[in-house]
Design a protein around this motif. Sequence first.
Motif, short mmCIF file in Angstrom:
data_model
loop_
_atom_site.label_atom_id
_atom_site.label_comp_id
_atom_site.label_asym_id
_atom_site.label_seq_id
_atom_site.Cartn_x
_atom_site.Cartn_y
_atom_site.Cartn_z
N VAL A 149 0.86 -1.18 0.00
CA VAL A 149 0.00 0.00 0.00
C VAL A 149 0.90 1.23 0.00
O VAL A 149 1.87 1.31 0.76
N LEU A 150 0.57 2.19 -0.84
CA LEU A 150 1.42 3.37 -0.95
C LEU A 150 0.60 4.59 -1.31
O LEU A 150 -0.55 4.48 -1.75
N THR A 151 1.19 5.75 -1.11
CA THR A 151 0.54 7.03 -1.38
C THR A 151 1.31 7.77 -2.46
O THR A 151 2.53 7.90 -2.39
N GLU A 152 0.59 8.24 -3.47
CA GLU A 152 1.20 9.03 -4.54
C GLU A 152 0.28 10.19 -4.92
O GLU A 152 -0.91 10.19 -4.58
N ALA A 153 0.85 11.15 -5.64
CA ALA A 153 0.08 12.30 -6.11
C ALA A 153 -0.41 12.12 -7.54
O ALA A 153 -1.16 12.96 -8.04
N PHE A 154 0.02 11.02 -8.19
CA PHE A 154 -0.27 10.84 -9.62
C PHE A 154 -0.03 9.38 -9.99
O PHE A 154 0.87 8.73 -9.47
N TYR A 155 -0.84 8.90 -10.92
CA TYR A 155 -0.61 7.60 -11.56
C TYR A 155 -0.99 7.74 -13.03
O TYR A 155 -2.02 8.35 -13.37
N TYR B 244 -3.43 10.21 -3.42
CA TYR B 244 -4.18 8.99 -3.74
C TYR B 244 -3.53 7.78 -3.07
O TYR B 244 -2.31 7.64 -3.06
N LEU B 245 -4.38 6.93 -2.53
CA LEU B 245 -3.92 5.71 -1.90
C LEU B 245 -4.07 4.57 -2.90
O LEU B 245 -5.15 4.35 -3.46
N PHE B 246 -2.96 3.88 -3.15
CA PHE B 246 -2.96 2.78 -4.11
C PHE B 246 -2.51 1.48 -3.45
O PHE B 246 -1.77 1.50 -2.46
N GLU B 247 -2.92 0.39 -4.03
CA GLU B 247 -2.39 -0.93 -3.69
C GLU B 247 -1.77 -1.53 -4.94
O GLU B 247 -2.33 -1.40 -6.05
#
Length: 426
Positions: free
Chosen positions: A290-296, A377-380
């Motif tokens: 699980v990680l946090t980013e500002a863009f994908y 944004y929280l991503f897995e």
Amino acid sequence: MMKLMSHGVLAATAAGIALAFGALSWPAAAQTPAAQTPSAQATGPIRIGVLTDLSGSLADLSGGGSVEAVKMAVEDFGASVLGRPVEVLSADHQNKADIGVQIASDWYDNRNVEVVIDLPNSAVMLAIQELTRRKNKIVFGTAGGSSDFTGKACSPNGIHWVYDTYALAAGTGRTMVKQGGDSWYFITLDYSFGLSLERDTAAFVTGAGGKVLGSARHPLNSADFSSYLLQAQASGAKVIGLANAGGDLINTVKQAAEFGITRQGRKLAGLLMFLSDIHALGLETAQGLVLTEAFYWDQNEETRAFSKRFFERTGRMPTMVQAGNYGAITHYLKAVKSAGSADAPTVLKTMRDTPINDFMTRNGRIREDGRVLRDMYLFEVKTPAESKDKWDYYKQLGVIAAADAARPLAESECPLVRKSADAGKP
């Protein structure tokens, strides 16, 4: 001695390094000759300096891709503004603050650079922040993460564009605690970024009723993390927080997999992970993180369109840093055009007065401490079976609203912040 860089960056000399350190100790009222005569180059090129890691452990998340993103922004704007050509310089700071300061000082004094951007490695970023304030230029921290950049080390000339350690802690740290990860042990990169990330995440953990059982700190570009991982295992912590980045983070995750740490029921929290890290690790190793980013790149049609163009130039999908560099320079050039001037204070005011809207950012704005307010944004990370194509790595779990991703002004150590009754607002 530093290698001569492309775009005409001058080689470092002992005298130049001494000058760079002197710039950090001048009285606040002092002005350089370049700062005293801004009109001397009013008709010459407007130059942007991308100061980055071109050869070390942070090069994949930033590096040459950041240089290309800035060039894309300049080209898309028409490569000129106010009738003046816009040029891009680049250099490798080698993750050393003294080298970074020497390069930036030379750029400001002798190359008529108006803006320095990127700055992976928070120690370098914080040093350039102070130099830029004294030179009265503009600096965008897009790659460095320490929240001190808009905290106790804030400057009217500095803008933290993409993320900071507070936002990462608010995303990944808060989520892990909610999921039952209420005891933590940190493996931390022993410099400004890692220490800030551990500090900010630990505050969320303890604030939610969790415990921090200890930490182990390692130098940059470490190869062997076995002793740190053994200490984390022995602590009994449910979550091992990885407060490092780039090659160090990749090596930590790979060695944790070799040790079978996740099979023993412990969770790894990659507190700062980039798409480039997942690409290097592979989904077999990175799945479930699980990680946090500002863009994908695959969020919507606009992100896909930009990323396709970036991929055609680099052979890779962009990280949030590289995408952020494009957005920051576009916003800067729009402000220069709108203000009718490249004068730093004038452009800074225009940038702050203008909402940020592009493929990466919706209704963002620059706060008085220099922090860009943006959703995170929280991503897995997907499993190999879930991934449909190369670079198809993330599934979005949620959105961290801008107001929750930024440290409240009431808690700010920035001397620019007005301490008032409404300081708790974002």
